[in-house]
Structure formats: structure tokens, C-alpha cells
Design a protein around this motif. Sequence first.
Motif, PDB file in Angstrom:
ATOM      1  N   THR B 107      -4.102  73.340   2.473  1.00  0.00           N
ATOM      2  CA  THR B 107      -4.782  72.099   2.100  1.00  0.00           C
ATOM      3  C   THR B 107      -4.156  70.907   2.826  1.00  0.00           C
ATOM      4  OG1 THR B 107      -5.252  73.040  -0.078  1.00  0.00           O
ATOM      5  CG2 THR B 107      -5.512  70.665   0.151  1.00  0.00           C
ATOM      6  N   SER B 108      -2.824  70.889   2.889  1.00  0.00           N
ATOM      7  CA  SER B 108      -2.134  69.822   3.625  1.00  0.00           C
ATOM      8  C   SER B 108      -2.582  69.783   5.077  1.00  0.00           C
ATOM      9  CB  SER B 108      -0.617  70.042   3.578  1.00  0.00           C
ATOM     10  OG  SER B 108      -0.107  69.764   2.309  1.00  0.00           O
ATOM     11  N   ALA B 109      -2.675  70.955   5.682  1.00  0.00           N
ATOM     12  CA  ALA B 109      -3.052  71.030   7.097  1.00  0.00           C
ATOM     13  C   ALA B 109      -4.505  70.608   7.290  1.00  0.00           C
ATOM     14  CB  ALA B 109      -2.822  72.445   7.619  1.00  0.00           C
ATOM     15  N   LEU B 110      -5.364  71.027   6.352  1.00  0.00           N
ATOM     16  CA  LEU B 110      -6.772  70.618   6.410  1.00  0.00           C
ATOM     17  C   LEU B 110      -6.883  69.093   6.351  1.00  0.00           C
ATOM     18  CD1 LEU B 110      -9.831  71.455   6.222  1.00  0.00           C
ATOM     19  CD2 LEU B 110      -9.517  71.487   3.731  1.00  0.00           C
ATOM     20  N   ALA B 111      -6.112  68.482   5.441  1.00  0.00           N
ATOM     21  CA  ALA B 111      -6.131  67.023   5.307  1.00  0.00           C
ATOM     22  C   ALA B 111      -5.585  66.359   6.568  1.00  0.00           C
ATOM     23  CB  ALA B 111      -5.320  66.603   4.075  1.00  0.00           C
ATOM     24  N   ALA B 112      -4.482  66.880   7.072  1.00  0.00           N
ATOM     25  CA  ALA B 112      -3.861  66.261   8.249  1.00  0.00           C
ATOM     26  C   ALA B 112      -4.753  66.393   9.482  1.00  0.00           C
ATOM     27  CB  ALA B 112      -2.494  66.898   8.511  1.00  0.00           C
ATOM     28  N   ARG B 113      -5.461  67.521   9.590  1.00  0.00           N
ATOM     29  CA  ARG B 113      -6.361  67.706  10.723  1.00  0.00           C
ATOM     30  C   ARG B 113      -7.437  66.623  10.723  1.00  0.00           C
ATOM     31  NH1 ARG B 113      -9.032  73.572  11.286  1.00  0.00           N
ATOM     32  NH2 ARG B 113     -10.434  72.689   9.719  1.00  0.00           N
ATOM     33  N   ALA B 114      -7.825  66.180   9.509  1.00  0.00           N
ATOM     34  CA  ALA B 114      -8.847  65.138   9.401  1.00  0.00           C
ATOM     35  C   ALA B 114      -8.262  63.732   9.480  1.00  0.00           C
ATOM     36  CB  ALA B 114      -9.615  65.302   8.091  1.00  0.00           C
ATOM     37  N   LEU B 115      -6.975  63.571   9.133  1.00  0.00           N
ATOM     38  CA  LEU B 115      -6.439  62.225   8.917  1.00  0.00           C
ATOM     39  C   LEU B 115      -5.329  61.805   9.884  1.00  0.00           C
ATOM     40  CD1 LEU B 115      -6.259  62.408   5.007  1.00  0.00           C
ATOM     41  CD2 LEU B 115      -7.972  61.172   6.370  1.00  0.00           C
ATOM     42  N   ALA B 116      -4.547  62.746  10.386  1.00  0.00           N
ATOM     43  CA  ALA B 116      -3.433  62.375  11.274  1.00  0.00           C
ATOM     44  C   ALA B 116      -3.986  61.968  12.645  1.00  0.00           C
ATOM     45  CB  ALA B 116      -2.464  63.548  11.422  1.00  0.00           C
ATOM     46  N   ARG B 117      -3.172  61.223  13.394  1.00  0.00           N
ATOM     47  CA  ARG B 117      -3.570  60.889  14.767  1.00  0.00           C
ATOM     48  C   ARG B 117      -3.751  62.185  15.557  1.00  0.00           C
ATOM     49  NH1 ARG B 117       1.104  58.500  15.126  1.00  0.00           N
ATOM     50  NH2 ARG B 117       1.372  59.485  17.156  1.00  0.00           N
ATOM     51  N   PRO B 118      -4.835  62.295  16.326  1.00  0.00           N
ATOM     52  CA  PRO B 118      -5.088  63.557  17.050  1.00  0.00           C
ATOM     53  C   PRO B 118      -3.967  63.924  18.025  1.00  0.00           C
ATOM     54  CG  PRO B 118      -7.041  62.132  17.082  1.00  0.00           C
ATOM     55  CD  PRO B 118      -5.925  61.317  16.505  1.00  0.00           C
ATOM     56  N   ASP B 119      -3.194  62.922  18.464  1.00  0.00           N
ATOM     57  CA  ASP B 119      -2.121  63.220  19.424  1.00  0.00           C
ATOM     58  C   ASP B 119      -0.787  63.520  18.736  1.00  0.00           C
ATOM     59  OD1 ASP B 119      -1.622  60.716  18.416  1.00  0.00           O
ATOM     60  OD2 ASP B 119      -1.170  59.781  20.364  1.00  0.00           O
ATOM     61  N   SER B 120      -0.812  63.787  17.429  1.00  0.00           N
ATOM     62  CA  SER B 120       0.432  64.051  16.694  1.00  0.00           C
ATOM     63  C   SER B 120       1.120  65.311  17.227  1.00  0.00           C
ATOM     64  CB  SER B 120       0.123  64.245  15.204  1.00  0.00           C
ATOM     65  OG  SER B 120      -0.420  63.061  14.650  1.00  0.00           O
ATOM     66  N   GLN B 121       2.451  65.214  17.411  1.00  0.00           N
ATOM     67  CA  GLN B 121       3.187  66.349  17.981  1.00  0.00           C
ATOM     68  C   GLN B 121       4.421  66.720  17.179  1.00  0.00           C
ATOM     69  OE1 GLN B 121       3.908  65.156  22.106  1.00  0.00           O
ATOM     70  NE2 GLN B 121       2.199  66.500  22.688  1.00  0.00           N
ATOM     71  N   VAL B 122       4.971  65.745  16.442  1.00  0.00           N
ATOM     72  CA  VAL B 122       6.253  65.973  15.761  1.00  0.00           C
ATOM     73  C   VAL B 122       6.075  65.728  14.268  1.00  0.00           C
ATOM     74  CG1 VAL B 122       8.654  65.199  15.542  1.00  0.00           C
ATOM     75  CG2 VAL B 122       7.543  65.247  17.800  1.00  0.00           C
ATOM     76  N   MET B 123       6.594  66.667  13.450  1.00  0.00           N
ATOM     77  CA  MET B 123       6.535  66.484  12.003  1.00  0.00           C
ATOM     78  C   MET B 123       7.941  66.393  11.430  1.00  0.00           C
ATOM     79  SD  MET B 123       4.364  68.374   9.023  1.00  0.00           S
ATOM     80  CE  MET B 123       4.930  70.059   9.119  1.00  0.00           C
ATOM     81  N   ALA B 124       8.160  65.339  10.644  1.00  0.00           N
ATOM     82  CA  ALA B 124       9.391  65.253   9.846  1.00  0.00           C
ATOM     83  C   ALA B 124       9.150  65.975   8.536  1.00  0.00           C
ATOM     84  CB  ALA B 124       9.753  63.796   9.584  1.00  0.00           C
ATOM     85  N   MET B 125      10.139  66.741   8.092  1.00  0.00           N
ATOM     86  CA  MET B 125      10.009  67.429   6.811  1.00  0.00           C
ATOM     87  C   MET B 125      11.164  67.016   5.914  1.00  0.00           C
ATOM     88  SD  MET B 125       8.433  71.096   7.742  1.00  0.00           S
ATOM     89  CE  MET B 125       7.938  71.132   6.026  1.00  0.00           C
ATOM     90  N   ILE B 126      10.830  66.329   4.828  1.00  0.00           N
ATOM     91  CA  ILE B 126      11.844  65.906   3.862  1.00  0.00           C
ATOM     92  C   ILE B 126      11.774  66.862   2.682  1.00  0.00           C
ATOM     93  CG2 ILE B 126      12.762  63.983   2.527  1.00  0.00           C
ATOM     94  CD1 ILE B 126      12.462  63.553   5.646  1.00  0.00           C
ATOM     95  N   GLY B 127      12.769  67.703   2.583  1.00  0.00           N
ATOM     96  CA  GLY B 127      12.742  68.781   1.592  1.00  0.00           C
ATOM     97  C   GLY B 127      12.516  70.103   2.313  1.00  0.00           C
ATOM     98  N   ALA B 128      13.476  71.024   2.170  1.00  0.00           N
ATOM     99  CA  ALA B 128      13.386  72.309   2.867  1.00  0.00           C
ATOM    100  C   ALA B 128      13.380  73.452   1.849  1.00  0.00           C
ATOM    101  CB  ALA B 128      14.541  72.452   3.859  1.00  0.00           C
ATOM    102  N   GLY B 129      12.736  73.210   0.722  1.00  0.00           N
ATOM    103  CA  GLY B 129      12.702  74.213  -0.355  1.00  0.00           C
ATOM    104  C   GLY B 129      11.652  75.286  -0.126  1.00  0.00           C
TER     105      GLY B 129
END
Lengths: 333, 333
Positions: B107-129
Motif C-alpha cells: 500500500t505504501s508503494a502504491l501511494a508513493a508511486r502516485a504521490l512521490a516525485r517520479p525522479d525519486s531515487q533515495v529513500m530514508a528509513m526511520i525505524g528498522a523493525g
Amino acid sequence: MAAWVASTGPEHVIAGLVDELDRDFRRWESFDKSPRVASHTPFGVIELMPTSDHETYGFKYVNGHPSNPARGYQTVTAFGVLADVHNGYPTFLAEMTILTALRTAATSALAARALARPDSQVMAMIGAGSQAEFQALAFRTALGIDRLRVFDVDPDAVAKFARNLLPLGFTIEVTGSVAEALDGADIVTTCTADKARATVLADELVRPGMHLNAIGGDCPGKTELDAAILDRSAVFVEYTPQTRIEGEIQQRGDDFAVTELWEVLTERAPGRAGDEQVTVFDSVGFAIEDFSALRYVRDRVVGTQYAQQIDLVADPDDPKDLFGLVGAFSPVG
Amino acid sequence: MAAWVASTGPEHVIAGLVDELDRDFRRWESFDKSPRVASHTPFGVIELMPTSDHETYGFKYVNGHPSNPARGYQTVTAFGVLADVHNGYPTFLAEMTILTALRTAATSALAARALARPDSQVMAMIGAGSQAEFQALAFRTALGIDRLRVFDVDPDAVAKFARNLLPLGFTIEVTGSVAEALDGADIVTTCTADKARATVLADELVRPGMHLNAIGGDCPGKTELDAAILDRSAVFVEYTPQTRIEGEIQQRGDDFAVTELWEVLTERAPGRAGDEQVTVFDSVGFAIEDFSALRYVRDRVVGTQYAQQIDLVADPDDPKDLFGLVGAFSPVG
């Protein structure tokens, strides 16, 4: 579940449930309570009924589809789950179709023991469907009533009822109308399945001193009693917010006075006021009853041939490494 | 479930779930929707999440107990059930702990595919659980992102994250602070488990054009974002009534403007407004996602070695004679 109930004996299970329900109704305030969550369709309803006593959480899944029997299915099927509140893990899963029938009957008997005239001897039963035999057994177990006057629009249902109960020592009078069934009855159990505003009991048939055990009015748009009966009776319910939505009292406003059964059992509120009063138990079925029943069964079957272990919780070696359960086999990307 | 996901490959399952979720979000209006039913305790929460598309009914049981890992248990466990709306019979029961992680990530990826900048390349991850690796896989599957900057207060969690993902071909930068993790990131996933009003992300760290995927703020009293971030972002949610109770926007009033994701996917509402806007997916997890995931799994495992028949419905010979199942063995009373 069926095998366990059959081997234990349904009357024995009901007697145990009456005691268990009595204990849990007396500690009513220690439970989380909310109206059940219903999903209605043109064909029926599917409901979830959760509760918790802050040690154990439980919920029941139950459907009600009045047109099912004509298609070869049960009207009602159910299953339930218990979980440990402390870690949230599910601990017990059980089929509950029969258990729902048993706990409904046990609750009715518990209410009638508190509310019916103590000298009650004869019960009229309007509706001889799936729930009827369980009601009869429960009233014999808890109140000693073994004289039944039965009426159902479906003669096959009456025949099934008599076939199941006559061997168990009941005296059964098959009657041709609701009026005839009520003639001489001290207690009246209405237990019909139509999802409609029905008047199964007309006001003029209800005589002073009767206790009415109204089982079938249990969802929005489904009632059994002439509303005039409610106006001249003392009405007792399980959990008021849910019964206002689902019970006979949906025919009256939110200010219609009712008493919750637990208040009578704990003597916080009066029950029957004399031999002439009509008392109504407007039963819809509440989550705590399922909780009590599930826990009762769990305590008796876990560790026996009737219970088996199922794998319902993911169990990684490291609780923080859920991915480790599935990642080891992943192809390198 | 674990065996099926492992043999199918989690990335393959996630890709399938993204497609399935996309289809179901696009027919959002055909589902019954209600906020989940939660039972809160000092230790955590147990929730029931029902929905129905009028053909199939589904619900998930899920708990959230942040103190569980310290005691050797999973924070979250879950199982789900599908039922046939037409007769109310349960048809499929599945463990869903891993599936919940997979569908949340999808679901997160589906949302990001619609909402993030199309040129997004780097993801910060806060929380590694527990949820972190699934998020990473989903973003690679749906957006092609394989460069991660990770921060967690627990070095063991970071080590586990790296151990699981490095073999899968990710580029992982372990960072010493939230600020460092966000440096150069296009997308930020916050995925922490504390049941508290936390400010995992401070407003000044969030740069124009970022997409924030806020996973961890998912029950009353549990948030991750500085509320000031919300005020200057476009906020997208799954189901508004539930997110107002459980999401980041519980920090703001009921008139705080949000857009539901399905509206963006069906082009009823705009998504991102240009490269400088900050977009927030305020994810709490909704019943339809579990429904989609359960149906996806059912369609793939029924009839295989991964599914087995269990006996969850009483099945009397005569559907009107429930008592016949248990009465035959009763002693004569």
C-alpha cells in the motif's frame, strides 16, 4: 464441538453455562462492552462481537441468513476466538454454531430463573426451529420445566422438535395456533427467524404474570412482540445500547425504560414486581455470553482429543526479525 | 503462510499485491467501510477490521503490543477470514502477520508511486523493525528504489535490516541520526513502534519535494510527525474517518483537509502539485487492504499444499435440525 457436546450431554453443558454466565453477568462492569459490528446485505447479516475482561479478549463471528435452510445451509453459523490481552496472541479458536444455541438457551434460562414466577410449570414455545430444543433443555435444567406447548407455522419443524425432545422425557402438546399454545402457559418463548417486523405475539394473548422470553427479535427491522406488550410489561435486556438497535424495544424510543439483567442478578435493580406483572426478557445475544461460553469450552477441551493445535501465529526465531521468516529463500535481486 | 511467501518470493508477492490493491482502491466505492473496532489495554491493542464488497466479506484480527519483543513475542500478530456474503459461511482462514507486513508495504508503494516525485531515487528509513525490509522491497518493486539511508535507535535492528537486505542487492547507508538519514533522500519512510506522541521527524528536516510515507502513527495517541509538517504538506489518507482517529492528523482538527488515495488513483482528485510540494501518506492500514491481500492469497493457495481444509461450520444432515447433531447421544432425561 458437536462431538464434545454430544459426549458431554447438551443438558450438562447448558447447566455449566448457566453457572458460568451467572458469574460473568455478576461481574458485568469488569468487561469492555460495545454493540456488535454488523454487515447487512439483502440476504442476511454477518456480525463480529468482541469483548474483553482485561485478561482475556474474545470475539465471535456469526451470520444470520433466514433463506439459508431452503438452500441447504444453516441459518446461523458461528465461530469464536479467545486471545491473551497481555500479548495479543490468539489462544483458542472454536466452531460456535451449536455453542451459540447453547449459550442463548442458557442465558434465557438464567433470565427466566430470575424473572419468571417461581411457580412456573408450563412453557409455550412459538417457533420450533434450530434454537427450540436448546431452549427447552435449558428451561428444564434451570427451572425444572418439562411441560411444553409448541406452535410453528411449519409442521415439519414441530415434528422435528417432538422427535428430538420426546425421547428426553418432555411432555409436549402440539397446538394449532399461537393462542392455543399460550393457553395455560406461565412462560412464553418466541423464537422465530423471519427478518421482518412481525407480531408473533398479540397483546391480547398475554396474560398477567407471564414471563416472555423473546429470542427472535435480534436485529434491526426484526421484532416479534406487539409493541403494546412492552408498554405494560417490565422489560429486561442484556446490554441496553445494543438492544435499542436490535431488540423488541427498537419499536419504542430511546427513553423507554429497561433494566439490564446483570443489575437484577446483583440486586442493584428489582426484578419481577409481584405475581401479576408481565416480565419480558428482550434477548438479542451479547458478546459477553459468547466470551463466557468460549472460555467454558476452552477450560474443558484443551488437552483432550476434542482440541487440536493450529498454527495461527508467525513464530520467527527473533521476534524483531519477521522478514527472516520469508527472506532466506528470496532470490538475490 | 511463511512457507508460501518464501517459496513464491516476497518481492513477487508484493508486486502482485500492489496490482490487487490498485484494482480494489479503484473500486473503493463498492466496499462497505467502517473504522476498525479496537480494544485498548495498557499493554497494547486488539482490533477487528471488517469490510465487504457485497460478494465477499472479510475481516482481520490484529494486535499491536510494543513491549512484546522484549518478552520474546511479535509486536503484531494477525489472522484473517473471508466469508461468502450470500450464505454467511466462512470460506478461508489465514495467518496474516507476514501478509499484514506485505500489504502495508504494498500500500505504501502504491501511494508513493502516485504521490512521490517520479525522479525519486533515495529513500530514508526511520525505524528498522519488523516492517522495514518489506517496505524496502515494495519500493524497489513499484518504484525501482534500491538506495536506502537507514536510522534506528537500536543498532541491533539496523544490523538485522542490513543482514536481510544487503544480499538482495540494496545499497544501504547506515546513518547516525534522523537528520543524517534524511540528507539527500527523496522519500522518507517512518516506521517506529512506540505507542506515544513522538516527533520522529522534525519539521526543519523535511525539504521541499519530499514524499513522507508515515507508517508508524496508527492508533490514538501514537504519532510520528511534527504537526507543523502536516500544515505545509498535501496529506493523503486511506479512509478519512479512521485516519482522523488513528493517524498523524489526529494532531489536527476534523476540518483538516485530506485527500483519500483512491480519489487520486481514479483521478477524481489531484495528487502531487509540482516538484516542490511535500506529500504525506498518513497510513494507518485499512480493512480493504487486508481484504485484497486475503483474496489474493486465497486465489493462489486453495488447492495447493499450502492450504488445508478445516471444519469451521456445523453441518447437520437437516439444516433445520441443529439439535440432531448433539441430541442423539443425550441421556434420556
